[in-house]
Design an enzyme around this catalytic site. Structure first.
Site, PDB file in Angstrom:
ATOM      1  N   HIS A   5       0.862  -1.133  -0.069  1.00 50.17           N
ATOM      2  CA  HIS A   5       0.104  -0.035   0.018  1.00 50.17           C
ATOM      3  C   HIS A   5       1.030   1.268  -0.028  1.00 50.17           C
ATOM      4  O   HIS A   5       0.305   2.199  -0.332  1.00 50.17           O
ATOM      5  CB  HIS A   5      -1.171   0.053   1.258  1.00 50.17           C
ATOM      6  CG  HIS A   5      -0.354   0.266   2.454  1.00 50.17           C
ATOM      7  ND1 HIS A   5      -0.195  -0.760   3.677  1.00 50.17           N
ATOM      8  CD2 HIS A   5      -0.015   1.327   3.212  1.00 50.17           C
ATOM      9  CE1 HIS A   5       0.270  -0.268   4.458  1.00 50.17           C
ATOM     10  NE2 HIS A   5       0.492   0.911   4.317  1.00 50.17           N
ATOM     11  N   ASP A  35       0.167  -7.768   1.167  1.00 50.38           N
ATOM     12  CA  ASP A  35       0.297  -6.121   1.364  1.00 50.38           C
ATOM     13  C   ASP A  35       2.089  -6.056   1.261  1.00 50.38           C
ATOM     14  O   ASP A  35       2.403  -5.291   2.214  1.00 50.38           O
ATOM     15  CB  ASP A  35      -0.297  -5.850   2.626  1.00 50.38           C
ATOM     16  CG  ASP A  35       0.043  -4.183   2.482  1.00 50.38           C
ATOM     17  OD1 ASP A  35       0.008  -3.516   1.413  1.00 50.38           O
ATOM     18  OD2 ASP A  35      -0.047  -3.585   3.642  1.00 50.38           O
ATOM     19  N   SER A 118       4.905   1.646   8.842  1.00 50.58           N
ATOM     20  CA  SER A 118       4.370   0.515   7.630  1.00 50.58           C
ATOM     21  C   SER A 118       5.377   0.488   6.676  1.00 50.58           C
ATOM     22  O   SER A 118       6.187   1.402   6.358  1.00 50.58           O
ATOM     23  CB  SER A 118       3.118   1.197   7.027  1.00 50.58           C
ATOM     24  OG  SER A 118       2.066   1.261   7.875  1.00 50.58           O
TER      25      SER A 118
END
Length: 278
Positions: A5, A35, A118
């Protein structure tokens, strides 16, 4: 390595090293289901001085983790620059719902993971990478629940070739007409997300394979396909004559079953228009 993402809507990528040297990068592989994404930097573009200041991270074994082991999460929390948080492995193989149609098995940790973490590494106390920070559970009633993707799920992506577009004259074509199955359609009609094949062109590469009309293409050589744009961008990186493996979902007895279809790409037939090519 980072989260999918983080890079999925990018038009260009750059990597900044510890000495602030910035180098152009390309996507090596992505997997929307887990992901994960791997980006590559050509070694010849990195200055010798920068090379002397960086090290290759050692990968640990996430399958050998035990609850209670200490972990370190690194990243760029809130965009303030590199930061470090510490905690413990709280749970293994935690099934986490990430959308209305999919779940992932993740590592759970109480190390603080915030926006900007992230894609950062989760390390064991030996400094080995055992996970990729993914998300945290956010609620006024919850504190100290963060998640990371086990590194064991990531290593196959690292070995894929870097995806760079080839010259159009050398490009291979699949020979289908398709339409995107977006997240709303997938949820409404119980269909996998990907590309729905509504026509296979007679002279195209797909016509000489086991691909069928009404199949839904979900991956190309292990890389996730969410829509026609994804499919076209991936196929643009293959030359005619190259072989690819499509992961497709075929409906049988009211249920979708996964198959692998191997196809050797061909040149675009001269009479076909661009819209028919892929």
């Amino acid at each position: 390595m980072t989260n999918n993402h983080v890079v999925e809507d990018s038009t260009s990528l750059k990597v900044a090293f510890i000495d602030s040297e910035v180098v152009d990068a390309a996507i090596k592989g992505t997997d929307a289901e887990t992901d994960l994404a791997v980006i590559a930097v050509p070694l010849e573009q990195i200055k010798d001085d920068t090379k002397s200041k960086i090290k290759v991270a050692r990968l640990g074994n996430s399958d050998e983790l035990k609850v209670g082991q200490g972990v370190i999460a690194i990243g760029n929390a809130l965009g303030y620059g590199q930061s470090v948080t510490v905690g413990y492995v709280s749970a293994l193989n935690r099934e986490v719902r990430v959308s209305s149609t999919s779940t992932r098995e993740l590592l759970q940790t109480d190390a603080a993971i915030n926006p900007g973490n992230s894609g950062g590494a989760l390390l064991n106390m030996k400094g080995e990478v055992i996970g990729i920070n993914a998300a945290k559970y956010s609620s006024t009633e919850v504190e100290g629940i963060g998640y990371a993707i086990p590194i064991s799920k990531a290593e196959d992506i690292m070995n894929r070739k870097t995806m760079n577009p080839v010259e159009e004259a050398k490009r291979g074509y699949l020979g289908i007409q398709g339409t995107s199955v977006d997240e709303e359609s997938a949820a409404a009609f119980g269909m996998p997300r990907g590309v729905y094949v509504y026509k296979i062109l007679e002279e195209g590469a797909a016509a000489q394979s086991d691909l069928r009309e009404k199949d839904i293409i979900t991956k190309v050589d292990g890389q996730s396909v969410r829509n026609m744009t994804d499919l076209q961008e991936l196929l643009a990186c293959y030359e005619m004559g190259e072989q690819i493996d499509l992961t497709v979902q075929t409906q049988k007895d009211g249920e979708y079953q996964e198959r692998t279809v191997t196809i050797t790409l061909k040149a675009m037939p001269q009479e076909n228009t661009e819209t028919q090519a892929q």
